[in-house]
Write a protein that holds these residues in place. Structure first.
Motif, PDB file in Angstrom:
ATOM      1  N   ALA A  29       0.824  -1.199   0.000  1.00 27.55           N
ATOM      2  CA  ALA A  29       0.000   0.000   0.000  1.00 27.55           C
ATOM      3  C   ALA A  29       0.866   1.260   0.000  1.00 27.55           C
ATOM      4  N   ARG A  30       1.931   1.231   0.790  1.00 29.23           N
ATOM      5  CA  ARG A  30       2.832   2.396   0.848  1.00 29.23           C
ATOM      6  C   ARG A  30       3.462   2.676  -0.510  1.00 29.23           C
ATOM      7  N   TYR A  31       3.985   1.624  -1.147  1.00 34.43           N
ATOM      8  CA  TYR A  31       4.696   1.826  -2.401  1.00 34.43           C
ATOM      9  C   TYR A  31       3.753   2.087  -3.569  1.00 34.43           C
ATOM     10  N   MET A  32       2.544   1.528  -3.523  1.00 29.38           N
ATOM     11  CA  MET A  32       1.576   1.822  -4.573  1.00 29.38           C
ATOM     12  C   MET A  32       1.148   3.280  -4.516  1.00 29.38           C
ATOM     13  N   LYS A  33       1.034   3.820  -3.316  1.00 30.15           N
ATOM     14  CA  LYS A  33       0.705   5.236  -3.178  1.00 30.15           C
ATOM     15  C   LYS A  33       1.824   6.105  -3.731  1.00 30.15           C
ATOM     16  N   GLU A  34       3.074   5.694  -3.475  1.00 32.42           N
ATOM     17  CA  GLU A  34       4.208   6.469  -3.971  1.00 32.42           C
ATOM     18  C   GLU A  34       4.314   6.395  -5.486  1.00 32.42           C
ATOM     19  N   GLN A  35       3.835   5.296  -6.082  1.00 35.21           N
ATOM     20  CA  GLN A  35       3.867   5.181  -7.536  1.00 35.21           C
ATOM     21  C   GLN A  35       2.986   6.211  -8.211  1.00 35.21           C
ATOM     22  N   GLU A  36       2.026   6.757  -7.470  1.00 38.62           N
ATOM     23  CA  GLU A  36       1.136   7.764  -8.030  1.00 38.62           C
ATOM     24  C   GLU A  36       1.860   9.087  -8.267  1.00 38.62           C
ATOM     25  N   ASP A  37       2.996   9.270  -7.602  1.00 44.38           N
ATOM     26  CA  ASP A  37       3.766  10.500  -7.797  1.00 44.38           C
ATOM     27  C   ASP A  37       4.402  10.507  -9.177  1.00 44.38           C
ATOM     28  N   GLN A 101       8.977  -3.150  -9.074  1.00 44.64           N
ATOM     29  CA  GLN A 101       8.659  -2.591 -10.387  1.00 44.64           C
ATOM     30  C   GLN A 101       9.242  -1.187 -10.532  1.00 44.64           C
ATOM     31  N   THR A 102       9.070  -0.370  -9.486  1.00 47.07           N
ATOM     32  CA  THR A 102       9.607   0.996  -9.511  1.00 47.07           C
ATOM     33  C   THR A 102      11.122   0.995  -9.630  1.00 47.07           C
ATOM     34  N   MET A 103      11.790   0.143  -8.858  1.00 49.18           N
ATOM     35  CA  MET A 103      13.254   0.135  -8.857  1.00 49.18           C
ATOM     36  C   MET A 103      13.808  -0.408 -10.170  1.00 49.18           C
ATOM     37  N   ARG A 104      13.117  -1.352 -10.785  1.00 49.75           N
ATOM     38  CA  ARG A 104      13.555  -1.823 -12.099  1.00 49.75           C
ATOM     39  C   ARG A 104      13.459  -0.711 -13.130  1.00 49.75           C
ATOM     40  N   GLN A 105      12.413   0.078 -13.039  1.00 46.81           N
ATOM     41  CA  GLN A 105      12.262   1.200 -13.958  1.00 46.81           C
ATOM     42  C   GLN A 105      13.358   2.233 -13.740  1.00 46.81           C
ATOM     43  N   ARG A 106      13.688   2.498 -12.483  1.00 50.27           N
ATOM     44  CA  ARG A 106      14.780   3.430 -12.185  1.00 50.27           C
ATOM     45  C   ARG A 106      16.096   2.915 -12.746  1.00 50.27           C
ATOM     46  N   SER A 107      16.361   1.639 -12.527  1.00 48.54           N
ATOM     47  CA  SER A 107      17.614   1.050 -13.000  1.00 48.54           C
ATOM     48  C   SER A 107      17.717   1.130 -14.516  1.00 48.54           C
ATOM     49  N   ALA A 108      16.607   0.885 -15.209  1.00 50.72           N
ATOM     50  CA  ALA A 108      16.615   0.960 -16.669  1.00 50.72           C
ATOM     51  C   ALA A 108      16.826   2.398 -17.142  1.00 50.72           C
ATOM     52  N   ALA A 109      16.182   3.340 -16.472  1.00 54.62           N
ATOM     53  CA  ALA A 109      16.322   4.746 -16.855  1.00 54.62           C
ATOM     54  C   ALA A 109      17.754   5.240 -16.682  1.00 54.62           C
ATOM     55  N   LEU A 110      18.458   4.660 -15.701  1.00 62.95           N
ATOM     56  CA  LEU A 110      19.845   5.044 -15.445  1.00 62.95           C
ATOM     57  C   LEU A 110      20.841   4.157 -16.196  1.00 62.95           C
ATOM     58  N   ARG A 115      24.664  -3.907 -13.990  1.00 66.19           N
ATOM     59  CA  ARG A 115      25.308  -3.954 -12.675  1.00 66.19           C
ATOM     60  C   ARG A 115      24.320  -4.141 -11.525  1.00 66.19           C
ATOM     61  N   ILE A 116      23.077  -3.752 -11.736  1.00 64.28           N
ATOM     62  CA  ILE A 116      22.066  -3.824 -10.676  1.00 64.28           C
ATOM     63  C   ILE A 116      20.871  -4.609 -11.188  1.00 64.28           C
ATOM     64  N   SER A 117      20.397  -5.534 -10.367  1.00 63.53           N
ATOM     65  CA  SER A 117      19.149  -6.239 -10.676  1.00 63.53           C
ATOM     66  C   SER A 117      18.267  -6.250  -9.442  1.00 63.53           C
ATOM     67  N   TYR A 118      16.970  -6.190  -9.672  1.00 67.47           N
ATOM     68  CA  TYR A 118      15.998  -6.188  -8.576  1.00 67.47           C
ATOM     69  C   TYR A 118      15.044  -7.367  -8.743  1.00 67.47           C
ATOM     70  N   HIS A 119      14.716  -8.018  -7.616  1.00 68.85           N
ATOM     71  CA  HIS A 119      13.893  -9.218  -7.663  1.00 68.85           C
ATOM     72  C   HIS A 119      12.886  -9.218  -6.519  1.00 68.85           C
ATOM     73  N   ILE A 120      11.722  -9.799  -6.787  1.00 68.22           N
ATOM     74  CA  ILE A 120      10.724 -10.015  -5.739  1.00 68.22           C
ATOM     75  C   ILE A 120      11.130 -11.264  -4.971  1.00 68.22           C
ATOM     76  N   ALA A 121      11.358 -11.122  -3.686  1.00 68.49           N
ATOM     77  CA  ALA A 121      11.769 -12.261  -2.870  1.00 68.49           C
ATOM     78  C   ALA A 121      11.503 -11.960  -1.410  1.00 68.49           C
ATOM     79  N   ASP A 122      11.190 -13.007  -0.672  1.00 71.77           N
ATOM     80  CA  ASP A 122      10.962 -12.932   0.770  1.00 71.77           C
ATOM     81  C   ASP A 122      12.278 -13.228   1.484  1.00 71.77           C
ATOM     82  N   ALA A 123      12.668 -12.358   2.394  1.00 69.50           N
ATOM     83  CA  ALA A 123      13.949 -12.525   3.089  1.00 69.50           C
ATOM     84  C   ALA A 123      14.013 -13.788   3.927  1.00 69.50           C
TER      85      ALA A 123
END
Length: 274
Positions: A29-37, A101-110, A115-123
């Motif tokens: 919920a927190r990150y979905m709200k931030e995606q609206e920015d 999803q947001t961080m993958r988009q940032r990484s692609a834009a940069l 060098r950087i990959s982002y994955h959905i995973a439970d610690a």
């Protein structure tokens, strides 16, 4: 006539439910709200990304070729800052799909995907990764989030606003979750690797979790703490058993590595000797 003072019984303090920051729905919920920015901000918990990179490069002298994992990365800019500093192999994981999803988009834009990959995973269940696949694990608040309910319940109980039975229940849950988390960290860390845990909590509240780790700690910015953890694998204790099969003749050697948790003990047949 002497006045009499009425006995006033103070009302019992209202009970309260402790905060719990361990759930996926809260973070989604927190990150979905931030995606609206239009331009979502990054946010680093506990310490700045620059502070962590300084710890790696200047204090610990970690090689730029090290494989570095940011656990519970959220929308931290740590991987980006580490990449700018010269580190080449960076992975961020989080159990929240929206922030990945947001961080993958940032990484692609940069243009940092190499060098950087982002994955959905439970610690607590990092099946995405093989054994001994990383050199450095960075945790800036993931463990703290797992035990928020227990930490807060203890605080409320100290003020008479929480039943001890509730505290005990949250303690059991926290110890199970942290145990799973640390087991996974130990599984994927190289034997010479380090787990860097940044925390708001003082040693008395965190060191009991690390019974299977060698730990050094120090205060960092904002009065927080850094726990540098190395698994006891460094001792490289091994037991070698020789079992003679008198009927078949050959001797079998079994090597058991005791430097891992019980679930990781491996018996390896090293061959028969006539």
């Amino acid at each position: 006539m002497a006045s009499q003072q009425a006995n006033v019984i103070a009302p019992a303090p209202a009970t309260a439910q402790p905060n719990d920051w361990s759930g996926r729905q809260l973070w989604d919920a927190r990150y979905m709200k931030e995606q609206e920015d239009i331009d979502p901000d990054t946010f680093d918990w506990i310490v700045s990304a620059d502070s962590v990179v300084h710890e790696l490069s200047d204090v610990k002298d970690v090689a730029y070729t090290a494989r570095i994992l940011d656990i519970g990365c959220g929308n931290s800019e740590f991987c980006e800052v580490a990449c700018s500093a010269g580190y080449r192999h960076l992975v961020g994981i989080d159990f929240s799909a929206p922030v990945i999803q947001t961080m993958r988009q940032r990484s692609a834009a940069l243009a940092l995907q190499d060098r950087i990959s982002y994955h959905i995973a439970d610690a607590t269940n990092m099946e995405l990764f093989q054994h001994d696949c990383t050199d450095i694990i960075v945790d800036k608040g993931c463990l703290d989030a797992m035990v928020t309910a227990w930490d807060h319940a203890r605080l409320l109980a100290s003020r008479g606003r929480c039943e001890q039975s509730l505290v005990n229940g949250h303690e059991v849950s926290a110890r199970i979750e942290v145990g799973r988390f640390l087991n996974e960290c130990e599984r994927i860390l190289h034997e010479d690797g380090m787990l860097l845990i940044y925390s708001y909590e003082e040693p008395a509240a965190r060191l009991p979790f690390f019974s299977r780790w060698r730990v050094e700690y120090k205060t960092v910015e904002n009065g927080c703490y850094l726990y540098v953890c190395r698994a006891l694998v460094a001792s490289l204790l091994r037991v070698v058993l020789h079992v003679d099969d008198f009927e078949a003749g050959p001797s079998v050697r079994i090597s058991i590595d005791l430097s891992r948790p019980a679930e990781r003990l491996r018996a390896q047949h090293e061959g028969a000797v006539a």
